[in-house]
Design an enzyme around this catalytic site. Structure first.
Site, PDB file in Angstrom:
ATOM      1  CG  HIS A   1     -41.110  50.984  17.384  1.00 55.60           C
ATOM      2  ND1 HIS A   1     -39.817  50.984  17.843  1.00 55.60           N
ATOM      3  CD2 HIS A   1     -41.881  51.464  18.396  1.00 55.60           C
ATOM      4  CE1 HIS A   1     -39.798  51.443  19.089  1.00 55.60           C
ATOM      5  NE2 HIS A   1     -41.022  51.751  19.444  1.00 55.60           N
TER       6      HIS A   1
ATOM      7  CB  CYS B   1     -39.464  54.841  19.935  1.00 57.70           C
ATOM      8  SG  CYS B   1     -40.945  54.944  20.982  1.00 57.70           S
TER       9      CYS B   1
END
Length: 523
Positions: free
Chosen positions: A446, A354
Site C-alpha cells: 500500500h 494487496c
C-alpha cells in the site's frame, strides 16, 4: 501550558466531521508550538496504516499524527475493528490482530477468546485505552481525542469506551460536532445532549457546527436559542470546503460512480488525460491508495462496479479488500472478472494492490479469512497465495522502474511467485515484492503511489501501454499537497472557531456548573 491537557471531539453522527476537526485542532495547536498527539480509543475502519515499529492503526489517526507533526503510534488507536463477513470484525489490539469477534460478542456481556485476550469485557478494554491515553498525556502538552459515531447511541452506552465512557473515565471536556449540510443540526445537537446521563452531560462543554454554506449571521439567532436551551455555547461555525481530500475512515463519501473525494481534475500537463477505474470491491480497504493518482493533473479517478464502465479506462485498479475470496465471487457475478481478463489479453494496464494482487493470481488457499479452502483466482499473474494465521505488518522500501519507492504491508496472504517479473526490488536488485506480466501489475505494498518519482514512471508506462499522449506533471509532490490540506484544516479552526475557548478547555478541563438538559438517558 502544563503537560497532559485533553479534549474529546464527539459528533452527532458518523461522518459529521470528527476526523477533520480533530486533525484541524492538532495542526492549529502544533503551529502554536505545542507537543500534540491524536487519540481514538476504538476505531472501526478498513483503512489502516502501519507504524514504524510494525503496529496497525486506523489510517485517520495516522493522518491526524501527520497534522500534529508527530510519528504515529499504537497508543493513538489502541483498539481497531476491521469489519469482515458474517457480521464479524477482526480485533486489532495495541497494533496486533488478536482474533475475530461478532458485534454481539464484542459489545455484549458474553466473553470471547482470541489468542489469550478476552473481549466483551468493557472494564478491561477501558483500562487499556485509558492507560494509552494517560501515557500520551504524560508525554504531550495536549491530546486531541476523537469519538466514534454518536455519544447518544443509548443501546451501546453500557459498553462505550470511545465516547462518554472514555470522557467520564478520564475527565475530558467534550465538544460535539454537528453537520449542518445534512440538515437538522439544532435538533441533532440538542437531542444528543438531552439523551445523555447527567454525569455525561456535565462533560459536554460546547458545540461546533461543520460544513456551513452561506451567511453566518443568519445562523446566529439559532445558535443563541441553542445556548438558551442547553446552557452551552457554539464554539465555531466551520465553512464547507471542497477538496480537503483527507484519509477517510468510515467509507467512501462518494457514490460508486463518483470521482475520488469531491475534488476537480486539474488540466493535464501533456496533451491528454488518463482515465483510471477503481473496482469498488466488497469490504474495500485502503482505497486511499488511489489518492496520489487523483492528485496528478489530468488523471481522472472514478470508482466503478459495472463491466461497461471499464471500456474507456486507461488503467483499472483492483484495490485491497478484507474479503479476497468474496471479492472474486463479486467480480465474476458482475462480469467484471471477464472484463479485466479481456483487458489483460489486449495488453491494457491493470494494477492489483494487496487483496487485488492476490485475486489476480492463479489460486488462493484460504483457511483463515473466508475458510473457503482452495479457490481459483483470475489467472492473470503466475502467483499462488496461501493465507497465514499471522499477519504481515511492515514498512518496506526499495526501487521500481528505476525510482525509489516505499510503502506499507497489511495482509494475511503469502504470495508464491513462479514467473513473470518482480515489481519492487531492493537497492541491490533482489526481488522484494510483486509481479508483472505484460501490462498486468500486482503488489502487496500500500502507499507506493505516494512516492513521486515512481508514480510518474508508472503513469508513463500506463500511458504508453494505453496509447495516451499523457505526461505526468514534473512538480506534483504528494507529501507537499497533503501538508497543504492539513494546513487548510488548521486554518479552518484558527479562523472560524473560538480558539481561546478551545485552549481554555484543554488547559483547564471541564467547566463547572453546566446545566442538565432533560430528559437524560433512559434508565
Amino acid at each position: 501550558m502544563s503537560g497532559g491537557g485533553g479534549l474529546l471531539v464527539a459528533g452527532t453522527t458518523s461522518d459529521a466531521g470528527k476526523s477533520v476537526v480533530t486533525a484541524g485542532i492538532c495542526r492549529w495547536l502544533t503551529r502554536k508550538g505545542l507537543r500534540v498527539a491524536p487519540f481514538k480509543a476504538q476505531n472501526m475502519s478498513l483503512n489502516s496504516y502501519v507504524t514504524l515499529d510494525g503496529a496497525e492503526i486506523g489510517r485517520a489517526q495516522a493522518m491526524q499524527a501527520a497534522a500534529a507533526r508527530t510519528e504515529p503510534s499504537a497508543l493513538m488507536n489502541p483498539v481497531l475493528l476491521k469489519p469482515g463477513g458474517d457480521r464479524t470484525s477482526q480485533v486489532v489490539l495495541l497494533g496486533k490482530p488478536v482474533g475475530e469477534m461478532s458485534a454481539q460478542g464484542y459489545f455484549g456481556r458474553r466473553t470471547g477468546e482470541g489468542q489469550g485476550v478476552r473481549f466483551g469485557r468493557r472494564e478491561e478494554l477501558l483500562e487499556t485505552v485509558a492507560g494509552c491515553l494517560e501515557e500520551l498525556r504524560r508525554t504531550h502538552d495536549a491530546v486531541v481525542c476523537e469519538g466514534a459515531g454518536s455519544p447518544a447511541e443509548i443501546n451501546l452506552r453500557r459498553s462505550d469506551i470511545v465516547n462518554m465512557g472514555l470522557a467520564r473515565a478520564c475527565r475530558l471536556p467534550v465538544v460535539v460536532v454537528g453537520d449542518i449540510d445534512r440538515g437538522g443540526v439544532f435538533a441533532s445537537l440538542f437531542g444528543t445532549t438531552a439523551l445523555l446521563a447527567p454525569e455525561d452531560q456535565e462533560l459536554v462543554a460546547g458545540y461546533l457546527v461543520n460544513k456551513f454554506r452561506g451567511d453566518v449571521s443568519l445562523l446566529e439567532p439559532g445558535l443563541e436559542m441553542l445556548r438558551g436551551l442547553t446552557g452551552r455555547p457554539t464554539l465555531g461555525v466551520l465553512p464547507f470546503r471542497h477538496g480537503l481530500g483527507i484519509d477517510e475512515e468510515d467509507g467512501l463519501r462518494v457514490s460508486l460512480r463518483g470521482a475520488v473525494r469531491d475534488s476537480s481534475v486539474a488540466a493535464p500537463h501533456g496533451a491528454d488525460v488518463l482515465r483510471v477505474a477503481v473496482l469498488a470491491v466488497p469490504l474495500m480497504s485502503n482505497f486511499t491508495d488511489v489518492d496520489a493518482l487523483a492528485a496528478e493533473p489530468g488523471v481522472v479517478v472514478r470508482f466503478c462496479d459495472r463491466a461497461e464502465e471499464l471500456a474507456d479506462a486507461d488503467l483499472v485498479v483492483v484495490p485491497g479488500t478484507r474479503g479476497t475470496v468474496g471479492a472474486l465471487e463479486w467480480l465474476r457475478e458482475r462480469g467484471l472478472a471477464d472484463a479485466v481478463a479481456r483487458r489483460a489479453a489486449e495488453g491494457r494496464p491493470v494494477l492489483g494492490i494487496c487483496g487485488g494482487y492476490q485475486l489476480l493470481g492463479e489460486r488462493i488457499e484460504d483457511e483463515v479469512e473466508s475458510r473457503a479452502g482452495l479457490v481459483d483466482g483470475l489467472g492473470l499473474l503466475p502467483v499462488r497465495v496461501r493465507f497465514a494465521h499471522g499477519k504481515t505488518l511492515a514498512r518496506p522500501h526499495g526501487t521500481a522502474l528505476g525510482e525509489p519507492v516505499e510503502g506499507y504491508e497489511i495482509h494475511h496472504g503469502v504470495a508464491e511467485v513462479h514467473g513473470g517479473e518482480g515489481f519492487f526490488r531492493s537497492a541491490g536488485g533482489g526481488e522484494l515484492d510483486g509481479c508483472r506480466v505484460g501490462a498486468v501489475w500486482g503488489t502487496h505494498w500500500h502507499g507506493s503511489l505516494e512516492s513521486d518519482g515512481f508514480r510518474r514512471a508508472f503513469l508513463r508506462r500506463v500511458a504508453a501501454d494505453a496509447g495516451r499522449a499523457f505526461e505526468p506533471a514534473p512538480d506534483t509532490r504528494f507529501a507537499a499537497l497533503r501538508e497543504e490540506q492539513l494546513d487548510l484544516l488548521g486554518d479552518l479552526i484558527e479562523e472560524h472557531a473560538d480558539t481561546a475557548a478551545l485552549l481554555r478547555l484543554i488547559e483547564e478541563g471541564v467547566p463547572e456548573g453546566l446545566p442538565f438538559v432533560p430528559p437524560g438517558a433512559p434508565p
